[in-house]
Scaffold this motif. Structure first.
Motif, short mmCIF file in Angstrom:
data_model
loop_
_atom_site.label_atom_id
_atom_site.label_comp_id
_atom_site.label_asym_id
_atom_site.label_seq_id
_atom_site.Cartn_x
_atom_site.Cartn_y
_atom_site.Cartn_z
N GLY A 98 0.82 -1.22 0.00
CA GLY A 98 0.00 0.00 0.00
C GLY A 98 0.84 1.26 0.00
O GLY A 98 0.50 2.25 -0.65
N THR A 99 1.96 1.22 0.71
CA THR A 99 2.85 2.37 0.73
C THR A 99 3.44 2.64 -0.65
O THR A 99 3.58 3.80 -1.08
N ILE A 100 3.80 1.60 -1.38
CA ILE A 100 4.35 1.78 -2.72
C ILE A 100 3.33 2.45 -3.64
O ILE A 100 3.67 3.36 -4.42
N VAL A 101 2.08 2.04 -3.55
CA VAL A 101 1.03 2.68 -4.35
C VAL A 101 0.93 4.16 -3.98
O VAL A 101 0.81 5.04 -4.85
N LEU A 102 0.98 4.45 -2.69
CA LEU A 102 0.91 5.83 -2.23
C LEU A 102 2.10 6.64 -2.74
O LEU A 102 1.94 7.79 -3.20
N LEU A 103 3.29 6.07 -2.68
CA LEU A 103 4.47 6.78 -3.15
C LEU A 103 4.40 7.05 -4.65
O LEU A 103 4.82 8.12 -5.13
N GLU A 104 3.89 6.09 -5.41
CA GLU A 104 3.71 6.31 -6.85
C GLU A 104 2.81 7.52 -7.10
O GLU A 104 3.10 8.35 -7.98
N ALA A 105 1.73 7.63 -6.33
CA ALA A 105 0.82 8.76 -6.50
C ALA A 105 1.51 10.07 -6.10
O ALA A 105 1.32 11.10 -6.76
N CYS A 106 2.31 10.04 -5.04
CA CYS A 106 3.04 11.24 -4.64
C CYS A 106 3.97 11.72 -5.76
O CYS A 106 4.05 12.93 -6.05
N LEU A 107 4.67 10.79 -6.39
CA LEU A 107 5.57 11.16 -7.48
C LEU A 107 4.80 11.70 -8.67
O LEU A 107 5.20 12.71 -9.28
N ARG A 108 3.70 11.04 -9.02
CA ARG A 108 2.91 11.44 -10.18
C ARG A 108 2.34 12.85 -10.00
O ARG A 108 2.18 13.59 -10.97
N HIS A 109 2.04 13.21 -8.77
CA HIS A 109 1.39 14.50 -8.51
C HIS A 109 2.32 15.50 -7.82
O HIS A 109 1.84 16.51 -7.28
N ASP A 110 3.60 15.24 -7.86
CA ASP A 110 4.62 16.18 -7.38
C ASP A 110 4.43 16.59 -5.92
O ASP A 110 4.57 17.77 -5.56
N VAL A 111 4.08 15.63 -5.07
CA VAL A 111 3.99 15.90 -3.63
C VAL A 111 5.41 15.87 -3.06
O VAL A 111 6.10 14.87 -3.19
N PRO A 112 5.86 16.95 -2.43
CA PRO A 112 7.27 17.02 -2.04
C PRO A 112 7.60 16.45 -0.67
O PRO A 112 8.77 16.16 -0.39
N TYR A 113 6.59 16.31 0.24
CA TYR A 113 6.88 15.94 1.62
C TYR A 113 5.98 14.80 2.08
O TYR A 113 4.78 14.76 1.76
N LEU A 114 6.57 13.92 2.90
CA LEU A 114 5.80 12.84 3.49
C LEU A 114 6.30 12.59 4.91
O LEU A 114 7.51 12.50 5.15
N VAL A 115 5.37 12.50 5.84
CA VAL A 115 5.67 12.11 7.22
C VAL A 115 5.13 10.70 7.42
O VAL A 115 3.95 10.44 7.17
N PHE A 116 6.00 9.78 7.85
CA PHE A 116 5.64 8.36 7.95
C PHE A 116 5.53 7.93 9.40
O PHE A 116 6.42 8.20 10.21
N SER A 117 4.46 7.23 9.70
CA SER A 117 4.25 6.63 11.01
C SER A 117 5.01 5.31 11.08
O SER A 117 4.54 4.28 10.62
N SER A 118 6.21 5.35 11.66
CA SER A 118 6.99 4.13 11.84
C SER A 118 6.78 3.63 13.26
O SER A 118 5.77 3.94 13.90
N SER A 119 7.71 2.85 13.79
CA SER A 119 7.47 2.19 15.06
C SER A 119 8.78 1.83 15.74
O SER A 119 9.80 1.55 15.08
N SER A 120 8.74 1.81 17.06
CA SER A 120 9.90 1.32 17.82
C SER A 120 10.14 -0.17 17.59
O SER A 120 11.21 -0.68 17.93
N GLU A 121 9.16 -0.86 16.97
CA GLU A 121 9.34 -2.28 16.67
C GLU A 121 10.46 -2.52 15.66
O GLU A 121 10.91 -3.66 15.50
N VAL A 122 10.93 -1.47 14.99
CA VAL A 122 12.04 -1.66 14.05
C VAL A 122 13.33 -2.03 14.79
O VAL A 122 14.24 -2.63 14.19
N TYR A 123 13.44 -1.73 16.09
CA TYR A 123 14.68 -1.96 16.81
C TYR A 123 14.88 -3.41 17.23
O TYR A 123 16.01 -3.90 17.30
N GLY A 124 13.80 -4.10 17.55
CA GLY A 124 13.94 -5.44 18.10
C GLY A 124 14.46 -5.40 19.53
O GLY A 124 14.13 -4.50 20.31
N GLU A 125 15.28 -6.38 19.90
CA GLU A 125 15.81 -6.47 21.27
C GLU A 125 16.82 -5.34 21.52
O GLU A 125 17.69 -5.07 20.69
N ALA A 126 16.68 -4.70 22.66
CA ALA A 126 17.56 -3.58 23.00
C ALA A 126 18.96 -4.07 23.32
O ALA A 126 19.15 -4.94 24.18
#
Length: 329
Positions: A98-126
């Motif tokens: 779904g994000t790839i589809v969204l990014l394609e639309a951003c490029l097609r319509h010249d949207v310059p900025y995106l804020v992404f909701s990521s997560s602390s789950e990217v870190y795994g074990e501390a």
């Protein structure tokens, strides 16, 4: 004051998304929400709403043709760690595809900025604490892996196409509007604070789903950040991009960890109800301890959390007391 923007918020009918929409409005921006309403609520939306799936290219294209967006805040995702372990394909298809589809639309319509909701789950074990943005990223579940994969794509899309972004790595979103008018309403609900409050209010039995881990009281330790603070950070991240900040990743947390047992005891204290605690099925893919350094958020965005854990829980109690069955839809 900077000129108002027209901002698309994907997942804007959801928990963090609905608060972010209001924060954007308070900052003077025009907002449109795109949401499939599988986890969000129509009654939480106070702006134009497009109901659709991000993996539906035509639905996304139609939305971008109807409005001219200056920026996108991308929160739409499936977010259950437990479900991602049992059905990883769903998370790859929707969270990444779904994000790839969204990014394609951003490029097609010249949207310059995106804020992404990521997560602390990217870190795994501390490997060390508090977790800062330089910590290795080794997610222990497919949900976190999809968030990290999108972060990688965003860096590549900036390098290739000039689409700048800030990925906000949330720790545990919690709390509600201070007057109890908006709050957390997942169905089913997997998060500790709302489930403990619902146990205190007699709405359901409370089941402890923390795995047994090597912490002082044997339960997982997490960093809780008020949803109002998270919403403010999205507005600040968007403004940082407008001011020329490069593509980046930034933690959003309180810098303090609380164990599951401590949260249960705080809920019991603030509600005055010593509800029984039953042992439920342990959640898979859960690191034992995580809490954030928010030094970078303070340095780059001028952001720091305003609300502590007691204010978080008290606001959530007001929400669940006023609306014990959540939003009406």
């Amino acid at each position: 004051m900077a000129a108002a923007l027209t901002v698309l918020v994907t997942g804007g009918a959801g928990y963090v998304g609905s608060f972010t929409v209001r924060a954007l409005q308070q900052a003077g921006h025009e907002v449109v929400v795109f949401d499939n309403l599988r986890q969000g609520h129509r009654s939480a939306v106070c702006v134009p709403l497009v109901v659709g799936e991000l993996i539906d290219r035509e639905a996304v294209a139609t939305c971008f043709r109807r409005w001219r967006f200056d920026a996108v805040i991308h929160l739409a995702a499936y977010t259950s760690v437990r479900e991602s372990v049992t059905d990883p394909n769903k998370y790859v298809v929707h969270n990444v595809g779904g994000t790839i589809v969204l990014l394609e639309a951003c490029l097609r319509h010249d949207v310059p900025y995106l804020v992404f909701s990521s997560s602390s789950e990217v870190y795994g074990e501390a490997r060390y604490l508090p977790l800062d943005e330089a910590h290795p990223t080794e997610p222990t579940n497919p949900y976190g892996a999809t968030k990290l994969q999108v972060e990688h794509y965003l860096r590549w899309y900036d390098a290739a196409y000039g689409l700048r972004s800030i990925s906000l790595r949330y720790f545990n979103a919690a709390g509600a509007a201070l007057d109890g008018s908006m709050g957390e309403d997942h169905r089913p609900e997997e998060h500790l604070i709302p489930n403990a409050i619902r146990g205190a209010l007699g709405l359901q039995a409370f089941r402890l789903t923390s795995p047994v881990v090597a912490t002082p009281d044997g339960t997982t330790i997490r960093d809780y950040v008020h949803v109002l603070d998270l919403a403010e950070a999205h507005v600040l991240a968007l403004e940082a991009l407008r001011q020329g900040h490069p593509t980046d990743v930034i933690n959003l947390g309180s810098g303090v960890g609380y164990s599951t047992r401590q949260i249960i005891e705080l809920v019991q204290e603030l509600t005055g109800v010593r509800f029984p605690v039953e042992r439920g099925e342990a959640r898979p893919g859960e690191p034992p301890i995580k809490y954030a350094s928010y030094a970078k958020a303070e340095r780059v965005l001028g952001w720091r959390p305003r609300y502590g854990i007691e204010e978080i829980i008290a606001s959530a109690v007001r929400w669940h007391t006023r609306f014990p069955h959540g939003y009406p839809d």
